[in-house]
Motif scaffolding. Structure first.
Motif, short mmCIF file in Angstrom:
data_model
loop_
_atom_site.label_atom_id
_atom_site.label_comp_id
_atom_site.label_asym_id
_atom_site.label_seq_id
_atom_site.Cartn_x
_atom_site.Cartn_y
_atom_site.Cartn_z
N UNK A 116 0.79 -1.23 0.00
CA UNK A 116 0.00 0.00 0.00
C UNK A 116 0.81 1.27 0.00
N UNK A 117 2.03 1.22 -0.55
CA UNK A 117 2.89 2.40 -0.62
C UNK A 117 3.50 2.50 -2.01
N UNK A 161 1.47 7.13 0.67
CA UNK A 161 0.30 6.29 0.89
C UNK A 161 -0.95 7.14 0.69
N UNK A 162 -2.10 6.48 0.55
CA UNK A 162 -3.36 7.22 0.50
C UNK A 162 -3.71 7.66 1.91
N UNK A 163 -4.14 8.90 2.04
CA UNK A 163 -4.47 9.44 3.36
C UNK A 163 -5.81 8.90 3.86
N UNK A 164 -6.04 9.08 5.14
CA UNK A 164 -7.34 8.69 5.72
C UNK A 164 -8.47 9.45 5.04
N UNK A 165 -8.25 10.75 4.80
CA UNK A 165 -9.27 11.55 4.12
C UNK A 165 -9.58 10.96 2.75
N UNK A 166 -8.54 10.62 1.99
CA UNK A 166 -8.73 10.08 0.64
C UNK A 166 -9.54 8.79 0.68
N UNK A 167 -9.20 7.90 1.58
CA UNK A 167 -9.89 6.60 1.65
C UNK A 167 -11.35 6.78 2.05
N UNK A 168 -11.62 7.68 3.01
CA UNK A 168 -13.00 7.90 3.43
C UNK A 168 -13.81 8.53 2.30
N UNK A 169 -13.25 9.58 1.68
CA UNK A 169 -14.01 10.31 0.66
C UNK A 169 -14.11 9.54 -0.65
N UNK A 170 -13.07 8.76 -0.98
CA UNK A 170 -13.02 8.07 -2.27
C UNK A 170 -13.39 6.59 -2.15
N UNK A 191 -11.99 -0.36 4.24
CA UNK A 191 -11.10 -0.68 3.13
C UNK A 191 -9.67 -0.89 3.65
N UNK A 192 -9.02 -1.94 3.17
CA UNK A 192 -7.66 -2.27 3.61
C UNK A 192 -6.71 -2.14 2.43
N UNK A 193 -5.82 -1.13 2.48
CA UNK A 193 -4.81 -0.94 1.45
C UNK A 193 -3.42 -1.20 2.03
N UNK A 194 -3.07 -0.48 3.11
CA UNK A 194 -1.87 -0.85 3.86
C UNK A 194 -2.26 -2.01 4.77
N UNK A 195 -1.86 -3.20 4.42
CA UNK A 195 -2.42 -4.36 5.11
C UNK A 195 -1.53 -5.59 4.96
N UNK A 196 -1.88 -6.62 5.70
CA UNK A 196 -1.31 -7.96 5.52
C UNK A 196 -2.41 -8.87 5.00
N UNK A 197 -2.02 -9.86 4.19
CA UNK A 197 -3.00 -10.74 3.57
C UNK A 197 -2.71 -12.20 3.90
N UNK A 198 -3.76 -12.97 4.16
CA UNK A 198 -3.61 -14.41 4.37
C UNK A 198 -3.08 -15.04 3.09
#
Length: 238
Positions: A116-117, A161-170, A191-198
């Motif tokens: 996510x970066x 990274x995408x900001x909190x504002x960006x993720x909420x608004x977009x 929404x999970x962008x900066x994340x870990x995945x199984x």
């Protein structure tokens, strides 16, 4: 029929209109302050209900106070968003066409990355691939700085990274544009962008890094909360 707004609701709305977005604990404190100033009964667990009254009156204007989660620290935030404009065109009054194209391409890189970066080098290299109008390196740096200042992007040690504002608004735009890349966090359901995945190919759930830290805190043998396969990633704080 919507419940009428009181002066406490109006004060809260005026404050969030001035700030655009406020962190969860500050929203709770503001809720209490607005109720106390205007002599309205305050209940600490009624913030969502309080906001529901405001949102009912905002609906005809296609506005909404939406709750989201910071991917950096897992803290809740509240943002006033325009639900009539759900894509990047909402930024057209502040950015030129080639600046918006740069932002779209930056978003593509960030969402498509494993963590996510996107590095500053990768984003600067986007300037040569713009279809609308190419940018010089210095101009690209200035646009990226504006995107950070306007809280559409975050920058830390050269990574964006995408900001909190960006993720909420977009949120709607992100889900429509990247349906195969973006999932919601299995813990907080944002929404999970900066994340870990199984890594189980039949599972593949995602969790925000702060949610991973909370869920696996103190566990020496972490397993996926969905499929129970071993969780192979580093657990922050353990």
């Amino acid at each position: 029929m919507a419940r009428p707004m009181t002066d406490s609701h109006r004060r809260f709305l005026q404050t969030i209109m001035c700030n655009g977005m406020i962190e969860g604990s500050k929203a709770q404190a503001l809720h209490r302050h607005c109720c106390e100033v205007h002599g309205v009964h305050y209940a600490h667990d009624r913030l969502d209900e309080f906001l529901g009254v405001i949102n009912a009156h905002l609906q005809p204007m296609f506005m909404h106070i939406r709750k989201g989660v910071s991917e950096e620290d897992g803290q809740q935030h509240y943002a006033l968003v325009n639900i009539a404009e759900t894509d990047i065109t909402r930024m057209a009054s502040d950015y030129s066409d080639n600046e918006l194209e740069l932002f779209r391409k930056a978003m593509d890189l960030i969402v498509d990355s494993e963590n996510g970066t996107a590095s500053s080098t990768d984003l600067l290299n986007l300037a040569d691939s713009l279809q609308t109008k190419k940018m010089k390196k210095k101009e690209t740096e200035q646009v990226l700085q504006r995107l950070v200042q306007d809280k559409w992007l975050c920058e830390k040690e050269g990574d964006y990274t995408l900001s909190t504002r960006c993720i909420i608004e977009m949120e709607g735009y992100i889900q429509r544009t990247y349906p195969d890349l973006v999932k919601v966090c299995n813990i907080c359901r944002s929404i999970a962008i900066q994340s870990q995945m199984c890594e189980n190919p039949h599972c593949g759930i995602k969790m925000h890094i702060p949610c991973v830290a909370k869920y696996f805190r103190g566990r020496t043998d972490p397993h996926c909360p969905s499929c129970n396969e071993f969780w192979p990633h580093e657990i922050p704080g353990n």
